[in-house]
Motif scaffolding. Structure first.
Motif, PDB file in Angstrom:
ATOM      1  N   GLY A 185       3.055 -15.775   0.401  1.00  0.00           N
ATOM      2  CA  GLY A 185       4.279 -15.771  -0.390  1.00  0.00           C
ATOM      3  C   GLY A 185       4.020 -15.399  -1.840  1.00  0.00           C
ATOM      4  O   GLY A 185       4.762 -14.603  -2.441  1.00  0.00           O
ATOM      5  N   MET A 186       2.954 -15.948  -2.394  1.00  0.00           N
ATOM      6  CA  MET A 186       2.622 -15.642  -3.789  1.00  0.00           C
ATOM      7  C   MET A 186       2.219 -14.170  -3.959  1.00  0.00           C
ATOM      8  O   MET A 186       2.528 -13.536  -4.969  1.00  0.00           O
ATOM      9  CB  MET A 186       1.501 -16.561  -4.285  1.00  0.00           C
ATOM     10  CG  MET A 186       1.883 -18.042  -4.376  1.00  0.00           C
ATOM     11  SD  MET A 186       3.383 -18.370  -5.349  1.00  0.00           S
ATOM     12  CE  MET A 186       4.579 -18.749  -4.065  1.00  0.00           C
ATOM     13  N   ALA A 187       1.547 -13.623  -2.946  1.00  0.00           N
ATOM     14  CA  ALA A 187       1.149 -12.205  -2.997  1.00  0.00           C
ATOM     15  C   ALA A 187       2.383 -11.302  -2.964  1.00  0.00           C
ATOM     16  O   ALA A 187       2.445 -10.281  -3.669  1.00  0.00           O
ATOM     17  CB  ALA A 187       0.224 -11.882  -1.825  1.00  0.00           C
ATOM     18  N   VAL A 188       3.366 -11.687  -2.147  1.00  0.00           N
ATOM     19  CA  VAL A 188       4.600 -10.898  -2.078  1.00  0.00           C
ATOM     20  C   VAL A 188       5.347 -10.971  -3.414  1.00  0.00           C
ATOM     21  O   VAL A 188       5.822  -9.950  -3.928  1.00  0.00           O
ATOM     22  CB  VAL A 188       5.499 -11.380  -0.908  1.00  0.00           C
ATOM     23  CG1 VAL A 188       6.883 -10.723  -0.981  1.00  0.00           C
ATOM     24  CG2 VAL A 188       4.846 -11.058   0.437  1.00  0.00           C
ATOM     25  N   LEU A 189       5.424 -12.171  -4.004  1.00  0.00           N
ATOM     26  CA  LEU A 189       6.108 -12.304  -5.298  1.00  0.00           C
ATOM     27  C   LEU A 189       5.390 -11.493  -6.385  1.00  0.00           C
ATOM     28  O   LEU A 189       6.035 -10.871  -7.232  1.00  0.00           O
ATOM     29  CB  LEU A 189       6.198 -13.776  -5.720  1.00  0.00           C
ATOM     30  CG  LEU A 189       7.128 -14.672  -4.898  1.00  0.00           C
ATOM     31  CD1 LEU A 189       7.212 -16.060  -5.527  1.00  0.00           C
ATOM     32  CD2 LEU A 189       8.529 -14.075  -4.775  1.00  0.00           C
ATOM     33  N   LYS A 190       4.066 -11.489  -6.331  1.00  0.00           N
ATOM     34  CA  LYS A 190       3.289 -10.707  -7.321  1.00  0.00           C
ATOM     35  C   LYS A 190       3.629  -9.212  -7.185  1.00  0.00           C
ATOM     36  O   LYS A 190       3.857  -8.517  -8.186  1.00  0.00           O
ATOM     37  CB  LYS A 190       1.793 -10.940  -7.102  1.00  0.00           C
ATOM     38  CG  LYS A 190       0.888 -10.247  -8.121  1.00  0.00           C
ATOM     39  CD  LYS A 190      -0.568 -10.698  -7.939  1.00  0.00           C
ATOM     40  CE  LYS A 190      -1.497 -10.058  -8.971  1.00  0.00           C
ATOM     41  NZ  LYS A 190      -1.802  -8.658  -8.675  1.00  0.00           N
ATOM     42  N   ALA A 191       3.679  -8.739  -5.943  1.00  0.00           N
ATOM     43  CA  ALA A 191       4.016  -7.331  -5.711  1.00  0.00           C
ATOM     44  C   ALA A 191       5.446  -7.035  -6.170  1.00  0.00           C
ATOM     45  O   ALA A 191       5.713  -5.995  -6.790  1.00  0.00           O
ATOM     46  CB  ALA A 191       3.857  -6.985  -4.228  1.00  0.00           C
ATOM     47  N   ALA A 229       4.637   1.151  -0.650  1.00  0.00           N
ATOM     48  CA  ALA A 229       3.319   0.884  -0.053  1.00  0.00           C
ATOM     49  C   ALA A 229       2.754  -0.446  -0.544  1.00  0.00           C
ATOM     50  O   ALA A 229       2.168  -1.214   0.241  1.00  0.00           O
ATOM     51  CB  ALA A 229       2.358   2.026  -0.381  1.00  0.00           C
ATOM     52  N   ALA A 230       2.938  -0.764  -1.813  1.00  0.00           N
ATOM     53  CA  ALA A 230       2.439  -2.027  -2.365  1.00  0.00           C
ATOM     54  C   ALA A 230       3.151  -3.227  -1.742  1.00  0.00           C
ATOM     55  O   ALA A 230       2.523  -4.249  -1.413  1.00  0.00           O
ATOM     56  CB  ALA A 230       2.617  -2.045  -3.881  1.00  0.00           C
ATOM     57  N   LEU A 231       4.453  -3.087  -1.551  1.00  0.00           N
ATOM     58  CA  LEU A 231       5.239  -4.166  -0.920  1.00  0.00           C
ATOM     59  C   LEU A 231       4.874  -4.301   0.549  1.00  0.00           C
ATOM     60  O   LEU A 231       4.741  -5.414   1.077  1.00  0.00           O
ATOM     61  CB  LEU A 231       6.744  -3.886  -1.082  1.00  0.00           C
ATOM     62  CG  LEU A 231       7.274  -3.967  -2.516  1.00  0.00           C
ATOM     63  CD1 LEU A 231       8.649  -3.335  -2.613  1.00  0.00           C
ATOM     64  CD2 LEU A 231       7.320  -5.423  -3.000  1.00  0.00           C
ATOM     65  N   ASP A 232       4.686  -3.173   1.210  1.00  0.00           N
ATOM     66  CA  ASP A 232       4.295  -3.190   2.634  1.00  0.00           C
ATOM     67  C   ASP A 232       2.962  -3.911   2.819  1.00  0.00           C
ATOM     68  O   ASP A 232       2.790  -4.711   3.733  1.00  0.00           O
ATOM     69  CB  ASP A 232       4.156  -1.763   3.178  1.00  0.00           C
ATOM     70  CG  ASP A 232       5.494  -1.087   3.438  1.00  0.00           C
ATOM     71  OD1 ASP A 232       6.534  -1.778   3.391  1.00  0.00           O
ATOM     72  OD2 ASP A 232       5.499   0.142   3.683  1.00  0.00           O
ATOM     73  N   LYS A 233       2.044  -3.619   1.923  1.00  0.00           N
ATOM     74  CA  LYS A 233       0.697  -4.214   2.026  1.00  0.00           C
ATOM     75  C   LYS A 233       0.740  -5.731   1.817  1.00  0.00           C
ATOM     76  O   LYS A 233       0.159  -6.492   2.595  1.00  0.00           O
ATOM     77  CB  LYS A 233      -0.234  -3.559   1.009  1.00  0.00           C
ATOM     78  CG  LYS A 233      -1.689  -4.009   1.129  1.00  0.00           C
ATOM     79  CD  LYS A 233      -2.580  -3.318   0.099  1.00  0.00           C
ATOM     80  CE  LYS A 233      -4.013  -3.840   0.200  1.00  0.00           C
ATOM     81  NZ  LYS A 233      -4.855  -3.264  -0.858  1.00  0.00           N
ATOM     82  N   ALA A 234       1.446  -6.167   0.787  1.00  0.00           N
ATOM     83  CA  ALA A 234       1.505  -7.596   0.467  1.00  0.00           C
ATOM     84  C   ALA A 234       2.224  -8.402   1.553  1.00  0.00           C
ATOM     85  O   ALA A 234       1.915  -9.566   1.791  1.00  0.00           O
ATOM     86  CB  ALA A 234       2.192  -7.805  -0.876  1.00  0.00           C
ATOM     87  N   SER A 235       3.195  -7.760   2.205  1.00  0.00           N
ATOM     88  CA  SER A 235       4.039  -8.478   3.175  1.00  0.00           C
ATOM     89  C   SER A 235       3.670  -8.226   4.625  1.00  0.00           C
ATOM     90  O   SER A 235       4.367  -8.696   5.526  1.00  0.00           O
ATOM     91  CB  SER A 235       5.501  -8.063   2.963  1.00  0.00           C
ATOM     92  OG  SER A 235       5.669  -6.671   3.240  1.00  0.00           O
ATOM     93  N   ALA A 236       2.592  -7.497   4.863  1.00  0.00           N
ATOM     94  CA  ALA A 236       2.219  -7.123   6.242  1.00  0.00           C
ATOM     95  C   ALA A 236       2.128  -8.355   7.148  1.00  0.00           C
ATOM     96  O   ALA A 236       1.525  -9.352   6.773  1.00  0.00           O
ATOM     97  CB  ALA A 236       0.899  -6.376   6.233  1.00  0.00           C
TER      98      ALA A 236
END
Length: 318
Positions: A247-253, A309-316
């Motif tokens: 979740g934190m990775a997605v928010l960072k992205a 691409a950045a959002l896709d990666k964080a939320s994979a």
């Protein structure tokens, strides 16, 4: 503003759907009417509700959201031509029943029309699958109601890929109305619930997709970054599960993309959904005019490939 078609139904609207689940719950009737006015005045038109909204509130029985929309239309009948109204049946209504049998659908449609103060629902949806009723019975009933002019098109919600494909095959073979839309639980935190078989089925059949929980109960707005932030929020239970490393990775992205586009996490999360090939429009809810203003700005945001691409990666999905 760009308009999108919902499946092959002929229903066309700017790509944000207003979720009526808040009407009569976190937005009282007066606030709900102000929100609906602002939504339509801004050029939007698709309003989604259900017979069971908001039966979860103590003292409610269901139908409260539909009644609030109906009262809004009663105040200014000319608004009816400016909006598309979508509602649903299938979930349990206290002392009424549940499921997708002919008897329950017919009863539910009439009750919804009365509460909504209209003679026709633009999109009527099966709120959840009913394995106890044959899909042919359900689709045949919808066929009768389309002929009677009570509903315009039909959609499904919370169906899996297999059952959606079965319904499509029956519709083709028997010349019955087909599900023009699917309403799934889908957002950056819940990609595994839709991507794969279910999304592929929608793309294959040309089914429009209007996902709910588009902002993961508000988590993707970025306002909840610790359990302390959740506090006594009414939707807190749906947010706590996302306060983890992913979740934190997605928010960072989201933060990084928002900064790049001079936007905010809410608008980026919705823009990501809108740019996905399968999605017609995300369903969003607002309880204040400021919230609504923020949400309806999202169709104007176009994300570049690097941001997606950045959002896709964080939320994979794991």
């Amino acid at each position: 503003m760009e308009k999108r078609k919902l499946g092959k139904s002929g229903i066309e609207f700017a790509p944000i759907a207003f979720g009526g689940n808040v009407f009569g719950w976190t937005a009282d009737e007066a606030t709900s009417h102000k929100l609906l006015d602002a939504f339509v005045d801004a050029g939007f038109s698709f309003i989604d509700t259900a017979d069971v909204y908001s039966r979860w509130v103590p003292g409610h029985k269901g139908g409260e959201s539909e009644r609030i929309i109906g009262n809004w239309l009663k105040k200014d009948p000319a608004k009816r031509k400016k909006v598309q109204i979508a509602t649903k049946c299938g979930m349990e209504m206290p002392a009424v029943g549940q499921g997708l049998s002919r008897a329950h659908i017919v009863q539910s449609v009439d009750a919804s029309l009365k509460r909504l103060n209209t003679d026709r629902v633009d999109l009527f949806q099966s709120h959840k699958d009913d394995p106890a009723t044959s899909q042919e019975e359900t689709l045949s009933t919808y066929g009768e109601l389309v002929k009677a002019g009570k509903i315009g098109a039909i959609g499904a919600s919370n169906f899996d890929a297999k059952r959606l494909a079965e319904a499509a095959a029956i519709s083709k073979a028997k010349g019955l109305p087909r599900y023009e839309s699917l309403q799934p639980h889908y957002n950056l935190m819940e990609r595994g619930l839709f991507e794969g078989e279910l999304e592929n089925e929608c793309l294959k059949e040309g089914i429009g997709v209007i996902p709910y929980y588009s902002l993961a109960s508000g988590f993707l707005s970025g306002k909840y970054r610790s359990e302390a932030d959740v506090g006594a929020a009414k939707r807190g239970g749906g947010v706590k599960k996302y306060i983890n490393p992913k979740g934190m990775a997605v928010l960072k992205a989201l933060d990084e993309v928002a900064k790049k586009h001079n936007s905010n996490p809410t608008q980026v999360a919705l823009a990501w959904l809108m740019q996905r090939k399968s999605i017609t429009a995300p369903i969003v809810s607002a309880t204040s005019l400021q919230q609504l203003k923020d949400l309806i700005a999202s169709p104007g945001l176009k994300l570049d490939a690097e941001s997606v691409a950045a959002l896709d990666k964080a939320s994979a999905p794991a």
